[in-house]
Design a protein around this motif. Sequence first.
Motif, short mmCIF file in Angstrom:
data_model
loop_
_atom_site.label_atom_id
_atom_site.label_comp_id
_atom_site.label_asym_id
_atom_site.label_seq_id
_atom_site.Cartn_x
_atom_site.Cartn_y
_atom_site.Cartn_z
N GLN A 97 0.83 -1.20 0.00
CA GLN A 97 0.00 0.00 0.00
C GLN A 97 0.86 1.25 0.00
O GLN A 97 0.50 2.27 -0.60
N ALA A 98 2.01 1.19 0.67
CA ALA A 98 2.89 2.35 0.70
C ALA A 98 3.30 2.77 -0.70
O ALA A 98 3.29 3.97 -1.04
N ASP A 101 0.49 4.48 -2.44
CA ASP A 101 0.32 5.83 -1.90
C ASP A 101 1.35 6.79 -2.45
O ASP A 101 1.05 7.96 -2.71
N TRP A 102 2.57 6.34 -2.63
CA TRP A 102 3.63 7.22 -3.12
C TRP A 102 3.37 7.69 -4.55
O TRP A 102 3.96 8.66 -5.01
N SER A 104 -0.17 7.77 -5.77
CA SER A 104 -1.56 8.19 -5.97
C SER A 104 -2.08 9.21 -4.96
O SER A 104 -3.25 9.59 -5.03
N ALA A 105 -1.23 9.65 -4.05
CA ALA A 105 -1.70 10.58 -3.02
C ALA A 105 -1.69 12.02 -3.51
O ALA A 105 -1.12 12.92 -2.88
N ALA A 109 2.28 13.65 -4.31
CA ALA A 109 2.83 12.30 -4.14
C ALA A 109 4.25 12.28 -4.71
O ALA A 109 4.54 12.90 -5.74
N HIS A 128 -4.54 -3.54 -5.45
CA HIS A 128 -3.73 -3.75 -4.25
C HIS A 128 -3.89 -5.20 -3.83
O HIS A 128 -4.83 -5.57 -3.12
#
Length: 234
Positions: A97-98, A101-102, A104-105, A109, A128
């Motif tokens: 998940q990390a 996130d890197w 898609s945040a 990001a 995921h």
Amino acid sequence: MHTQTTAPVVIDRREGPYGEVVLRRHGALLQIIANGCFLMDTSDGRSERLLVDAAYDALDGRPRPGLLIGGLGVGFSLAHAAADPRWGRITVVEREQAVIDWHSAGADAPFAELSGRALADPRTEILHTDLLAHLSGADSAAGPARTYDALCLDIDNGPDWTVTEGNNSLYSPAGLVACQARLNPGGVLAVWSAKPSSAFDDALRNAGFQSVRTEEIAVARGVPDVVHLGVRAA
């Protein structure tokens, strides 16, 4: 030759179900480290792009082939595939998940500059889930088991150098059978590796893959990066 002189700076560190995953910045580069093992950085991307192009070139010219990318990484393979209008649906499987996130945040990001346009492409979907579970049909992330025209796998440093011990099964006879089951007839399996593996080429042939070959790309030091390729019988 430019040499990095600054010490790496940790941007994010997380403990996940498969161990520790770290994102750090070293000068201008972003680097992903898993359980203390260097995975990849943003220094080049040629071999990741080759992974995608070699898979497409090994296909038979079918229109809008569906692509599965195993491992999001820093986003080179996804960005390159999404920049090519010849691909159809582009599915990326990422277990951390990390890492997702890197990318898609939002605009801030860390990897947004690399992958933002690809993530916005309507052909792209991110799942995921664990790649091995997805290939075997043991997960439900994508609903009923689906097949693809190309599998581009880049989750380890190669068949002989896996990030976690459980990944060894991907390159085993059973793992290659699972890959074949997810490929449409004439579909292509492409596996990235930090070094050539003649044993893996033999494993591909023994599993029934045809037109097995290895494409190399030179690196600044040491042995070349490679892409192992095999075609499922039509």
